[in-house]
Write a protein that holds these residues in place. Structure first.
Motif, short mmCIF file in Angstrom:
data_model
loop_
_atom_site.label_atom_id
_atom_site.label_comp_id
_atom_site.label_asym_id
_atom_site.label_seq_id
_atom_site.Cartn_x
_atom_site.Cartn_y
_atom_site.Cartn_z
N VAL A 31 0.84 -1.21 0.00
CA VAL A 31 0.00 0.00 0.00
C VAL A 31 0.87 1.25 0.00
CG1 VAL A 31 -1.67 1.32 1.38
CG2 VAL A 31 -1.99 -1.14 1.04
N THR A 32 1.91 1.27 0.82
CA THR A 32 2.80 2.44 0.88
C THR A 32 3.43 2.71 -0.47
OG1 THR A 32 3.24 2.08 3.23
CG2 THR A 32 4.82 3.44 2.02
N ALA A 33 3.94 1.66 -1.11
CA ALA A 33 4.58 1.83 -2.41
C ALA A 33 3.60 2.37 -3.44
CB ALA A 33 5.17 0.50 -2.88
N PHE A 34 2.40 1.81 -3.49
CA PHE A 34 1.40 2.29 -4.45
C PHE A 34 1.02 3.75 -4.16
CE2 PHE A 34 0.65 -1.99 -5.94
CZ PHE A 34 0.23 -1.79 -7.24
N GLY B 219 -17.88 8.64 0.62
CA GLY B 219 -18.12 8.34 2.02
C GLY B 219 -18.15 6.87 2.35
N GLU B 220 -18.22 6.01 1.34
CA GLU B 220 -18.29 4.57 1.57
C GLU B 220 -16.99 3.85 1.25
OE1 GLU B 220 -21.08 6.11 -0.15
OE2 GLU B 220 -21.73 6.37 1.92
N LEU B 221 -15.95 4.58 0.84
CA LEU B 221 -14.68 3.94 0.53
C LEU B 221 -14.14 3.22 1.76
CD1 LEU B 221 -12.96 6.80 -1.52
CD2 LEU B 221 -13.81 4.62 -2.43
N ASP B 222 -13.73 1.97 1.59
CA ASP B 222 -13.13 1.20 2.68
C ASP B 222 -11.62 1.43 2.61
OD1 ASP B 222 -12.64 -0.53 4.78
OD2 ASP B 222 -12.90 -2.34 3.58
N LEU B 223 -11.19 2.55 3.15
CA LEU B 223 -9.80 2.98 3.05
C LEU B 223 -8.88 2.14 3.91
CD1 LEU B 223 -10.49 6.80 3.31
CD2 LEU B 223 -9.84 5.55 1.24
N VAL B 224 -7.74 1.76 3.32
CA VAL B 224 -6.68 1.11 4.09
C VAL B 224 -5.41 1.94 4.06
CG1 VAL B 224 -7.64 -1.20 3.80
CG2 VAL B 224 -5.91 -0.37 2.19
N GLY B 225 -5.38 2.96 3.18
CA GLY B 225 -4.21 3.82 3.10
C GLY B 225 -4.52 5.13 2.43
N LEU B 226 -3.76 6.14 2.83
CA LEU B 226 -3.91 7.49 2.30
C LEU B 226 -2.54 8.14 2.27
CD1 LEU B 226 -5.84 10.01 1.73
CD2 LEU B 226 -5.70 10.42 4.19
N ALA B 227 -2.18 8.76 1.17
CA ALA B 227 -0.95 9.55 1.08
C ALA B 227 -1.35 10.99 0.86
CB ALA B 227 -0.05 9.07 -0.05
N VAL B 228 -0.59 11.90 1.44
CA VAL B 228 -0.89 13.32 1.32
C VAL B 228 0.41 14.11 1.27
CG1 VAL B 228 -1.15 13.56 3.83
CG2 VAL B 228 -2.18 15.25 2.32
N PHE C 274 12.11 10.97 -3.96
CA PHE C 274 11.60 12.12 -3.23
C PHE C 274 12.75 12.92 -2.66
CE2 PHE C 274 7.67 9.43 -2.43
CZ PHE C 274 6.90 10.12 -3.34
N ARG C 275 12.59 14.22 -2.62
CA ARG C 275 13.63 15.10 -2.10
C ARG C 275 13.55 15.24 -0.59
NH1 ARG C 275 11.74 20.49 -1.18
NH2 ARG C 275 9.54 20.61 -1.68
N GLN C 276 12.55 14.65 0.02
CA GLN C 276 12.36 14.77 1.45
C GLN C 276 11.84 13.47 2.02
OE1 GLN C 276 9.16 17.77 0.45
NE2 GLN C 276 8.48 17.15 2.48
N PRO C 277 11.93 13.28 3.32
CA PRO C 277 11.46 12.03 3.92
C PRO C 277 9.96 11.83 3.75
CG PRO C 277 12.80 13.30 5.47
CD PRO C 277 12.54 14.18 4.30
N VAL C 278 9.55 10.57 3.77
CA VAL C 278 8.15 10.19 3.78
C VAL C 278 7.85 9.66 5.18
CG1 VAL C 278 6.38 8.66 2.83
CG2 VAL C 278 8.18 9.58 1.33
N LEU C 279 6.95 10.31 5.88
CA LEU C 279 6.58 9.89 7.22
C LEU C 279 5.41 8.93 7.12
CD1 LEU C 279 6.87 13.36 8.91
CD2 LEU C 279 8.53 11.51 8.92
N VAL C 280 5.52 7.80 7.80
CA VAL C 280 4.48 6.77 7.73
C VAL C 280 3.81 6.67 9.09
CG1 VAL C 280 3.96 4.36 7.19
CG2 VAL C 280 5.79 5.55 5.94
N PHE C 281 2.49 6.77 9.07
CA PHE C 281 1.66 6.74 10.28
C PHE C 281 0.72 5.55 10.19
CE2 PHE C 281 2.88 11.08 9.54
CZ PHE C 281 3.15 11.58 10.79
#
Length: 147
Positions: free
Chosen positions: A34-37, A120-129, A66-73
């Motif tokens: 998921v993170t990679a995608f 509103g019905e998406l069954d989210l397992v990941g989000l990148a921002v 990426f020019r900066q770190p990716v923080l994973v929560f």
């Protein structure tokens, strides 16, 4: 405002942040997948997040990253749903991964699976921002750093 700030002895501090928020109940392989995608989408739509190409001492070239770190929560399903609402209200660049995508095998079917479900019905397992640090911090509020 500048992209980064730096002191002569201190580290570079970016005015922006890249964050990935994962649902806490994912298997290890799912978290990595998921993170990679998710992060793959940011560089295509927000080219300023990509740095310069790499080259080793022998002159062999490597792709830019990426020019900066990716923080994973990580967080609960409820935390992810709230973060999704906040990222939409702030109109920040974002990518989503839903549970339905684990059952598809290609990009066309992935897009169709997301398109078939209302926001509103998406069954989210990941989000990148990506966005200004303070805005991204507000989006991932309630999440904790991934262990």
């Amino acid at each position: 405002m500048s992209e980064t700030s730096e002191t002569s002895t201190g580290p570079i501090r970016f005015d922006t942040k890249i964050a990935v928020l994962l649902r806490e109940d994912l298997e290890s392989w799912q978290r990595l997948n998921v993170t990679a995608f998710l992060v793959s989408g940011l560089g295509t739509q927000v080219p300023e997040v990509i740095g310069e190409p790499y080259e080793d001492a022998d002159g062999v070239g490597y792709l830019p990253m990426f020019r900066q770190p990716v923080l994973v929560f990580e967080g609960t399903k409820e935390v992810l749903t709230a973060a999704h609402a906040r990222v939409l209200s702030r109109a920040l660049p974002r990518a989503v991964f839903t549970s339905d995508l684990f059952g598809t095998g290609n990009d066309r079917d992935n897009r169709a699976a997301v398109r078939a479900v209302g926001t509103g019905e998406l069954d989210l397992v990941g989000l990148a921002v990506y966005g200004p640090r303070n805005a991204v911090d507000k989006v991932v509020k309630g999440a904790r750093m991934h262990p």
